[in-house]
Design a protein around this motif. Structure first.
Motif, PDB file in Angstrom:
ATOM      1  N   GLU A 152      27.082  15.345  61.240  1.00 29.80           N
ATOM      2  CA  GLU A 152      26.972  15.401  59.773  1.00 29.80           C
ATOM      3  C   GLU A 152      26.000  14.319  59.266  1.00 29.80           C
ATOM      4  OE1 GLU A 152      28.230  17.414  57.449  1.00 29.80           O
ATOM      5  OE2 GLU A 152      27.834  16.228  55.644  1.00 29.80           O
ATOM      6  N   LEU A 153      26.104  13.117  59.826  1.00 24.99           N
ATOM      7  CA  LEU A 153      25.187  12.030  59.447  1.00 24.99           C
ATOM      8  C   LEU A 153      23.732  12.409  59.709  1.00 24.99           C
ATOM      9  CD1 LEU A 153      26.358   8.496  60.689  1.00 24.99           C
ATOM     10  CD2 LEU A 153      26.230   9.365  58.346  1.00 24.99           C
ATOM     11  N   ALA A 154      23.460  12.945  60.913  1.00 27.31           N
ATOM     12  CA  ALA A 154      22.082  13.279  61.286  1.00 27.31           C
ATOM     13  C   ALA A 154      21.557  14.416  60.417  1.00 27.31           C
ATOM     14  CB  ALA A 154      22.018  13.664  62.764  1.00 27.31           C
ATOM     15  N   SER A 155      22.392  15.402  60.203  1.00 36.12           N
ATOM     16  CA  SER A 155      21.979  16.557  59.413  1.00 36.12           C
ATOM     17  C   SER A 155      21.720  16.160  57.954  1.00 36.12           C
ATOM     18  CB  SER A 155      23.074  17.625  59.516  1.00 36.12           C
ATOM     19  OG  SER A 155      22.894  18.621  58.559  1.00 36.12           O
ATOM     20  N   ALA A 156      22.590  15.312  57.419  1.00 36.94           N
ATOM     21  CA  ALA A 156      22.460  14.907  56.006  1.00 36.94           C
ATOM     22  C   ALA A 156      21.224  14.051  55.762  1.00 36.94           C
ATOM     23  CB  ALA A 156      23.711  14.136  55.571  1.00 36.94           C
ATOM     24  N   THR A 157      20.691  13.431  56.821  1.00 38.43           N
ATOM     25  CA  THR A 157      19.582  12.491  56.632  1.00 38.43           C
ATOM     26  C   THR A 157      18.261  13.021  57.173  1.00 38.43           C
ATOM     27  OG1 THR A 157      20.277  11.394  58.693  1.00 38.43           O
ATOM     28  CG2 THR A 157      21.065  10.465  56.627  1.00 38.43           C
ATOM     29  N   GLY A 158      18.252  14.230  57.735  1.00 40.06           N
ATOM     30  CA  GLY A 158      17.036  14.784  58.321  1.00 40.06           C
ATOM     31  C   GLY A 158      16.203  15.562  57.318  1.00 40.06           C
ATOM     32  N   VAL A 159      15.396  16.482  57.832  1.00 38.22           N
ATOM     33  CA  VAL A 159      14.432  17.169  56.971  1.00 38.22           C
ATOM     34  C   VAL A 159      15.103  18.204  56.064  1.00 38.22           C
ATOM     35  CG1 VAL A 159      12.529  16.785  58.570  1.00 38.22           C
ATOM     36  CG2 VAL A 159      13.835  18.907  58.715  1.00 38.22           C
ATOM     37  N   ASN A 160      16.341  18.574  56.359  1.00 40.96           N
ATOM     38  CA  ASN A 160      17.082  19.427  55.435  1.00 40.96           C
ATOM     39  C   ASN A 160      18.098  18.606  54.649  1.00 40.96           C
ATOM     40  OD1 ASN A 160      15.883  22.044  56.298  1.00 40.96           O
ATOM     41  ND2 ASN A 160      16.724  21.362  58.251  1.00 40.96           N
ATOM     42  N   GLY A 161      17.827  17.326  54.576  1.00 41.53           N
ATOM     43  CA  GLY A 161      18.673  16.403  53.840  1.00 41.53           C
ATOM     44  C   GLY A 161      17.791  15.351  53.180  1.00 41.53           C
ATOM     45  N   MET A 162      18.154  14.092  53.380  1.00 40.76           N
ATOM     46  CA  MET A 162      17.526  12.981  52.670  1.00 40.76           C
ATOM     47  C   MET A 162      16.000  12.915  52.832  1.00 40.76           C
ATOM     48  SD  MET A 162      18.951   9.102  53.035  1.00 40.76           S
ATOM     49  CE  MET A 162      17.932   8.675  54.449  1.00 40.76           C
ATOM     50  N   VAL A 163      15.521  13.024  54.081  1.00 38.93           N
ATOM     51  CA  VAL A 163      14.079  12.916  54.305  1.00 38.93           C
ATOM     52  C   VAL A 163      13.335  14.096  53.676  1.00 38.93           C
ATOM     53  CG1 VAL A 163      12.291  13.023  56.093  1.00 38.93           C
ATOM     54  CG2 VAL A 163      14.201  11.454  56.360  1.00 38.93           C
ATOM     55  N   GLY A 164      13.914  15.286  53.778  1.00 38.21           N
ATOM     56  CA  GLY A 164      13.294  16.451  53.148  1.00 38.21           C
ATOM     57  C   GLY A 164      13.244  16.297  51.630  1.00 38.21           C
ATOM     58  N   GLY A 165      14.309  15.787  51.044  1.00 41.43           N
ATOM     59  CA  GLY A 165      14.334  15.570  49.600  1.00 41.43           C
ATOM     60  C   GLY A 165      13.312  14.534  49.169  1.00 41.43           C
ATOM     61  N   GLN A 166      13.175  13.486  49.942  1.00 40.41           N
ATOM     62  CA  GLN A 166      12.182  12.460  49.620  1.00 40.41           C
ATOM     63  C   GLN A 166      10.770  13.040  49.726  1.00 40.41           C
ATOM     64  OE1 GLN A 166      12.221   9.728  48.224  1.00 40.41           O
ATOM     65  NE2 GLN A 166      10.612   8.365  48.967  1.00 40.41           N
ATOM     66  N   TYR A 167      10.560  13.904  50.721  1.00 44.37           N
ATOM     67  CA  TYR A 167       9.258  14.567  50.849  1.00 44.37           C
ATOM     68  C   TYR A 167       8.960  15.400  49.596  1.00 44.37           C
ATOM     69  CZ  TYR A 167       5.614  17.789  52.256  1.00 44.37           C
ATOM     70  OH  TYR A 167       4.455  18.528  52.271  1.00 44.37           O
ATOM     71  N   LEU A 168       9.934  16.214  49.183  1.00 45.55           N
ATOM     72  CA  LEU A 168       9.734  17.040  47.987  1.00 45.55           C
ATOM     73  C   LEU A 168       9.433  16.168  46.767  1.00 45.55           C
ATOM     74  CD1 LEU A 168      12.650  19.630  48.416  1.00 45.55           C
ATOM     75  CD2 LEU A 168      10.215  19.984  48.893  1.00 45.55           C
ATOM     76  N   ASP A 169      10.092  15.017  46.713  1.00 40.36           N
ATOM     77  CA  ASP A 169       9.932  14.118  45.567  1.00 40.36           C
ATOM     78  C   ASP A 169       8.547  13.468  45.553  1.00 40.36           C
ATOM     79  OD1 ASP A 169      10.843  12.898  43.266  1.00 40.36           O
ATOM     80  OD2 ASP A 169      11.841  11.260  44.314  1.00 40.36           O
ATOM     81  N   VAL A 170       8.165  12.818  46.656  1.00 44.38           N
ATOM     82  CA  VAL A 170       6.901  12.052  46.630  1.00 44.38           C
ATOM     83  C   VAL A 170       5.671  12.955  46.635  1.00 44.38           C
ATOM     84  CG1 VAL A 170       7.883   9.977  47.678  1.00 44.38           C
ATOM     85  CG2 VAL A 170       6.760  11.666  49.143  1.00 44.38           C
ATOM     86  N   THR A 171       5.807  14.168  47.159  1.00 41.37           N
ATOM     87  CA  THR A 171       4.644  15.067  47.169  1.00 41.37           C
ATOM     88  C   THR A 171       4.733  16.106  46.058  1.00 41.37           C
ATOM     89  OG1 THR A 171       5.709  16.610  48.712  1.00 41.37           O
ATOM     90  CG2 THR A 171       4.381  14.827  49.677  1.00 41.37           C
ATOM     91  N   ASP A 172       5.796  16.010  45.243  1.00 39.05           N
ATOM     92  CA  ASP A 172       5.983  16.956  44.135  1.00 39.05           C
ATOM     93  C   ASP A 172       5.878  18.399  44.622  1.00 39.05           C
ATOM     94  OD1 ASP A 172       6.541  17.714  41.576  1.00 39.05           O
ATOM     95  OD2 ASP A 172       4.505  17.431  40.816  1.00 39.05           O
ATOM     96  N   SER A 173       6.607  18.716  45.681  1.00 39.56           N
ATOM     97  CA  SER A 173       6.483  20.028  46.336  1.00 39.56           C
ATOM     98  C   SER A 173       7.627  20.990  46.045  1.00 39.56           C
ATOM     99  CB  SER A 173       6.404  19.839  47.861  1.00 39.56           C
ATOM    100  OG  SER A 173       5.299  19.047  48.220  1.00 39.56           O
ATOM    101  N   ALA A 174       8.628  20.555  45.301  1.00 39.57           N
ATOM    102  CA  ALA A 174       9.743  21.470  45.037  1.00 39.57           C
ATOM    103  C   ALA A 174       9.306  22.519  44.015  1.00 39.57           C
ATOM    104  CB  ALA A 174      10.954  20.690  44.518  1.00 39.57           C
ATOM    105  N   PRO A 175       9.866  23.712  44.088  1.00 40.45           N
ATOM    106  CA  PRO A 175       9.590  24.727  43.064  1.00 40.45           C
ATOM    107  C   PRO A 175       9.820  24.145  41.671  1.00 40.45           C
ATOM    108  CG  PRO A 175      10.892  25.672  44.846  1.00 40.45           C
ATOM    109  CD  PRO A 175      10.796  24.204  45.129  1.00 40.45           C
ATOM    110  N   ARG A 176       8.913  24.466  40.731  1.00 40.71           N
ATOM    111  CA  ARG A 176       8.949  23.826  39.414  1.00 40.71           C
ATOM    112  C   ARG A 176       9.893  24.530  38.450  1.00 40.71           C
ATOM    113  NH1 ARG A 176       5.420  19.717  39.221  1.00 40.71           N
ATOM    114  NH2 ARG A 176       6.115  19.374  37.106  1.00 40.71           N
ATOM    115  N   ASP A 177      11.160  24.573  38.807  1.00 39.21           N
ATOM    116  CA  ASP A 177      12.152  25.111  37.884  1.00 39.21           C
ATOM    117  C   ASP A 177      13.446  24.320  38.049  1.00 39.21           C
ATOM    118  OD1 ASP A 177      13.196  25.949  40.297  1.00 39.21           O
ATOM    119  OD2 ASP A 177      12.520  28.014  40.062  1.00 39.21           O
TER     120      ASP A 177
END
Lengths: 296, 296
Positions: A144-169
């Motif tokens: 659970e720790l690894a999954s929550a912090t990987g690319v489908n968790g914390m790191v993925g969210g940070q990527y979406l945030d800093v690169t502004d890549s999340a769908p704009r809705d």
């Protein structure tokens, strides 16, 4: 309802436990500066929401909170690592964190990157060496720790945030934050459940709903505080979301609507908690209220 | 003795397995660029020494190498993460890696930091979700991974290296490299042993000696190649150690003595291997010879 009601006894347990951890072994000569940078960031105070959530969850299912201290500490190590990397010049480029210079300002960028990397590795090592429990249960919690912090968790969210890549809705914004913040908040509740043997599936599912709603509440309030808070209370630079052009609940919906959403999310979280632990989770209710009413 | 004899069948197994891994789940909309950066660095070729060592070790103790593929892949994900972070401007500031632009040159520094963070998280997630075996054995293997890559392993070694903090003597240099490089090479051999049930203590101890000596050999040859190799063969900038003022076996002992030390270390490694797996580890012997005779 007041933010004064926080389970400070659990927080003190966490604080003492964290302060006693030493990372660098005596034979690793020369790495004292790395230890110093890691402890500088780890022992900077704060409400310790994630580890306190873990201990409060243990108590809510009638386990001794002290049993969950190793996994609780790992959650805070991981949170600290994420703050150090988020603050880096290539990321949010923040100079202040909890009222003090950020790790890279105090120790240099190379040491800050490694302090983050080291805290993440040591989080896993700490749980794997110290956490008591059935091997299969420990494996489930670490998964659970690894999954929550990987690319489908914390790191993925940070990527979406800093690169502004999340769908704009609105769904894209909610998804970004569920990854960046929500998954680790969720893990703080799920890990102690996974460590305890024989939890009914229904209990786990209802705690998962609570965890998910609590993560959303946390982020809406965070976004509001970035606009209405002061530098002093926040211990970081107020308005940094706006400066970085970040999409937040406030930028998307306006301050009034964001406040309504927070109130709604708070009601949902309390209802989900009541379903998960009818009448037996006073400290989790306190933390939920604290997250809603906090001013920093 | 020639470097041509390399267990290419094991390398192909590793290569196919790595190429099939997808990190970002379909529901994590918008994070394709993160996946791309991670795969760009992971699938850049190379001899795959660490995962091939893991599969060869599995075979040396009469296990099916395919059983060890998840942990083998995790070792390569972790190695790739370490290269991405080591190459960052705040660290070694390298533009080339395996003949191509480094991750931060190709994708930007923020994405490179997150690609490294993501690969490390996904390494743990991959083993924890995919590795077959007894829960207690998997725990032991993952504990070895975390320990080998934390502040008393890879991250600690990198700290000593970039901040020039190791004691300035031969023991200090050897210690630095045993952490920075040796621990992960060692984990490549130890993890499959820990996964296999009921290995005698003596077998584990003699493999540990082999692993330790192999790590030293790897680093001495690496230092020699940084001086005598060409950019083309290395796929990175030759002479970068000297440019960065790093202490190496060559800078400390001179090229001739470094070559003698490599020959000595190679003999020691082969002797330790013979003790660990008398007559039954042809592929580990091939990899040991390859590490000694490689030209890039």
């Amino acid at each position: 309802m007041t933010a004064d009601a926080y389970p400070d006894d659990l927080r003190r347990q966490v604080e003492e436990y964290l302060a006693a951890i030493r990372f660098v072994a005596a034979e690793t000569a020369g790495a004292d500066g790395l230890e110093e940078a890691m402890r500088y960031s780890l022992l900077a105070g704060g409400k310790r929401i994630r580890p306190v959530l873990a201990l409060a969850t243990a108590r809510a299912i009638e386990r001794d909170p002290a049993e969950a201290l190793p996994i609780a500490a790992a959650l805070e190590l991981i949170h600290t690592y994420s703050l150090i990397h988020d603050d880096l010049p290539a990321m949010d480029d923040d100079d202040l964190r909890r009222g003090r210079p950020t790790c890279h300002k105090a120790f240099g960028e190379n040491v800050a990157i490694l302090a983050g990397d080291g805290l993440y590795a040591e989080a896993f090592r700490h749980v794997l060496e110290r956490q008591a429990g059935e091997p299969a249960a420990i494996l489930a919690a670490v998964r659970e720790l690894a999954s929550a912090t990987g690319v489908n968790g914390m790191v993925g969210g940070q990527y979406l945030d800093v690169t502004d890549s999340a769908p704009r809705d609105a769904a894209g914004l909610r998804h970004l934050h569920s990854l960046k913040t929500g998954r680790l908040i969720g893990a703080s509740i799920m890990c102690p459940l996974l460590l305890a043997p024989d939890q009914p599936r229904a209990t786990i599912d209802s705690f998962r709903s609570f965890a998910s709603e609590l993560g959303v509440l946390f982020q809406i309030v965070d976004d509001i505080l970035d606009v209405v808070g002061t530098d002093d209370a926040l211990g970081k630079t107020q308005g940094s979301d706006e400066r970085l052009g970040k999409r937040t609940y406030v930028s998307e919906f306006g301050l009034d609507r964001a406040r309504e959403l927070a109130a709604e999310s708070h009601r949902n979280a309390r209802a989900a908690l009541n379903a998960a632990a009818p009448g037996g989770a006073g400290e989790l209710a306190q933390i939920t209220d604290f997250i809603y009413t906090r001013t920093s």
